[in-house]
Each structure stands twice: as C-alpha cells, then as structure tokens.
Design a protein around this motif. Structure first.
Motif, PDB file in Angstrom:
ATOM      1  N   CYS A 103     -31.491 -27.501 -13.823  1.00 27.88           N
ATOM      2  CA  CYS A 103     -32.001 -27.271 -12.468  1.00 27.88           C
ATOM      3  C   CYS A 103     -33.408 -26.683 -12.511  1.00 27.88           C
ATOM      4  O   CYS A 103     -34.307 -27.128 -11.789  1.00 27.88           O
ATOM      5  N   GLU A 104     -33.575 -25.677 -13.391  1.00 29.43           N
ATOM      6  CA  GLU A 104     -34.895 -25.041 -13.511  1.00 29.43           C
ATOM      7  C   GLU A 104     -35.924 -26.030 -14.054  1.00 29.43           C
ATOM      8  O   GLU A 104     -37.080 -26.045 -13.611  1.00 29.43           O
ATOM      9  N   ASN A 137     -36.908 -28.320 -11.276  1.00 29.75           N
ATOM     10  CA  ASN A 137     -37.789 -27.634 -10.316  1.00 29.75           C
ATOM     11  C   ASN A 137     -39.201 -27.491 -10.875  1.00 29.75           C
ATOM     12  O   ASN A 137     -40.191 -27.677 -10.151  1.00 29.75           O
ATOM     13  N   LYS A 151     -40.871 -30.840 -10.798  1.00 33.35           N
ATOM     14  CA  LYS A 151     -41.255 -31.168  -9.416  1.00 33.35           C
ATOM     15  C   LYS A 151     -42.509 -30.396  -9.004  1.00 33.35           C
ATOM     16  O   LYS A 151     -43.426 -30.946  -8.383  1.00 33.35           O
ATOM     17  N   THR A 152     -42.539 -29.104  -9.374  1.00 32.78           N
ATOM     18  CA  THR A 152     -43.694 -28.256  -9.026  1.00 32.78           C
ATOM     19  C   THR A 152     -44.958 -28.747  -9.727  1.00 32.78           C
ATOM     20  O   THR A 152     -46.035 -28.827  -9.119  1.00 32.78           O
ATOM     21  N   SER A 200     -48.424 -20.783  -8.571  1.00 31.83           N
ATOM     22  CA  SER A 200     -47.426 -21.222  -7.598  1.00 31.83           C
ATOM     23  C   SER A 200     -48.000 -21.081  -6.190  1.00 31.83           C
ATOM     24  O   SER A 200     -49.046 -20.459  -5.983  1.00 31.83           O
TER      25      SER A 200
END
Length: 317
Positions: free
Chosen positions: A232-233, A236, A239-240, A281
């Motif tokens: 999952c990480e 993510n 995707k980021t 971020s």
C-alpha cells in the motif's frame, strides 16, 4: 515426519478413560480402514490395514484396554516397490470378534453382520465426547492434513458416500462445516478454513498440533499484514512520484512557452516551489508558501497549472 503423521502420533497417545468413548473410536477405525471377514471354517475375524504405525498402535491399545484382548500385528515391507511398511492388526478369534462386533453394533443379536458396517450406529455416538472420539478415530483411519506452512487443508477420505455424510453430520454438531467432493471413486470430507481446522484439532484433542498450527497462522497473518502495508505504501509513493513528475513537466512546459508572467502570484509561487523542491509533499509545499495553505489548496493550484499547460498544448497543435 509429515505434519499429518505428527498429528496422528499425538492422537495415538490420547486415550479416553471412558469405555463408551473408546468404543466410539474403535468403531470409527474399523469403519474407516477395517474389514470384517467371514470364513466358513475359521469363523469371523476383524482386520484393520494402515501404513501408519501410530494408528496400528492406537487400535491395538484400544482393543486391549476396552476388551482385555491381545490382537495380532502383521508388518509388511515393500522394499522392492519403493513403498513404506504397512500394518495389519487382526482379531482372528471368532468368539472375541463376535463380542467386539456385537458391542459396537456391527452385528445384530442374531449374529449377522450389519449390511453396511462403514456407518457407525447412532447408539454408539449419543454423547458429545463419543462424537469427538469418532472424529478422532476417522481421522486416524482415513484422514490427512497439509503442513500449515504450505496451505490449510484437512480431509478424511471415505469409500462410501453415506460414511462421508455421517462424518459431515458429526462435524456439524461442533459447528464445523465440512465440504464434500468426489475424487475418483472416493468421497472426501474436507476443510480449508484455517480457523475451522484449528477447531477440529481441538475437538480431536490434538493440543500440541493445535498450538503449532496457531503459531504458524499468527506468523502468516503478521507477514501478510506487513506485506499489505508495504504494498500500500509503495503504491502511494509511486502515485505521489508520478503526480509530482507530471506537475514538474507541466510547470517546465509553461515556463518554456509563455513564462510565469501571466500567472497569478499564488500559482507562480507554487510553480517555483515545485521546481525547487521536486520531492516535497503537498503538505510541505503548503507550509513553504508566503501565506501557508493546506494540502487541498496546494493540490488545487497544481491542478490549475496542469489545465493551463494542457490549454497551451492544445493551442499549439
């Protein structure tokens, strides 16, 4: 030694103090891997055939403790065909065999063998403890299970559909749903759910095997949980990173074509910060602004820059 053999080894030492439970387990073993032979000269004899020494030992001990008799054990080796040993435990005394069969309801009062002795009489299985003993005996006679490190699978193989249905019925009394399949000429009762297999081990009183399986199950669940979290990480992060690469491409395209002169102060500031800090971020970018904004505010401005870049590209075509 396989996990299945370990379970049977443990069960071979599980001896009930109650005679009715020992009888239920004996009936199950005879039902699962036994044969009743009627010879005009020699009379009636009872044989059980198994490739597991623990099963032969358990059956022999049950006979001795329940009926005070000594059965004969014949060991066969298959060295030339690459097979392991097999064990035949025989009660060949007609009087003793009749006594056993009559008490286990495999013989009626008239001395006739019941038509289908692969089904254990319900009178033998009235108590919950006897149902446990029955399931233990059936697993010893015809059961197997995979090592929990590999996959979760418990099964009892039956030569008769009625026998399989009886096993399924006994499992249901303990809230365990055994599934039925046909494999060649056999009928198989099986369980694939790990929690239900653990329950079955508890019902049969294989407590050491139960703890071993629970330990493996906990480790598996921990590994799966960690893997899911890492995946999952990773997704993510991917995707980021992909989003940041697209944002930088759009901003560089705007700068190279029309420049930042026509952008509002807010868009221009976000554009310059994104180019300067490509790995930051959205939250970090928001805090760097002269007037800090939240993640959604930064995201909104970057989306606007993307729309502007797309409009410029469309105009150039």
């Amino acid at each position: 030694m396989s996990f299945s053999s370990q379970v049977k080894e443990e069960l071979s030492y599980q001896m009930s103090s109650a005679m009715h439970c020992r009888m239920a387990e004996l009936a199950a073993i005879i039902s699962g891997c036994g044969k009743i032979i009627q010879d005009p000269q020699q009379g009636i004899s009872i044989n059980i055939h198994t490739e597991n020494a623990a099963v032969a030992r358990k059956y022999f001990t049950l006979l001795r403790k329940t009926y005070m008799i000594e059965a004969r054990i014949l060991v066969r080796s298959y060295i030339h065909v690459g097979k392991s040993r097999s064990y035949i435990v025989t009660v060949d005394n007609d009087t003793v065999a009749r006594k056993i069969l009559l008490s286990l309801k495999f013989m009626n009062a008239g001395g006739a063998i019941v038509e289908d002795y692969h089904i254990v009489n319900r009178m033998i299985l009235r108590k919950a403890c006897c149902k446990r003993a029955f399931l233990r005996g059936m697993f010893l006679a015809a059961g197997s299970m995979n090592a929990p490190e590999k996959t979760y699978h418990f099964e009892i193989v039956c030569g008769d559909e009625k026998q399989a249905l009886q096993i399924q019925e006994m499992m249901k009394t303990f809230d365990i749903e055994g599934k039925l399949i046909t494999r060649k000429k056999y009928h198989v009762v099986y369980i694939k759910d790990a929690a239900r297999i653990v329950d079955m081990l508890g019902i049969m009183e294989a407590h050491v095997a139960l703890m071993q399986m629970e330990n493996v199950r906990i480790l598996k669940e921990m590994r799966n949980s960690v893997n899911r979290r890492v995946n999952c990480e990773t997704a993510n992060i991917s995707k980021t990173v992909s989003a940041a690469v697209k944002q930088i491409e759009d901003i560089r395209f705007i700068k190279a074509t029309v420049g930042f002169g026509e952008l509002s102060d807010g868009l221009k500031e976000v554009a310059e910060l994104r180019l300067e800090y490509p790995e930051a971020s959205l939250v970090e970018l928001g805090k760097m602004l002269s007037t800090p904004v939240g993640k959604s505010g930064v995201n909104h401005r970057l989306r606007k820059l993307g729309v502007i870049a797309d409009e410029i590209r469309a105009h150039e075509r």
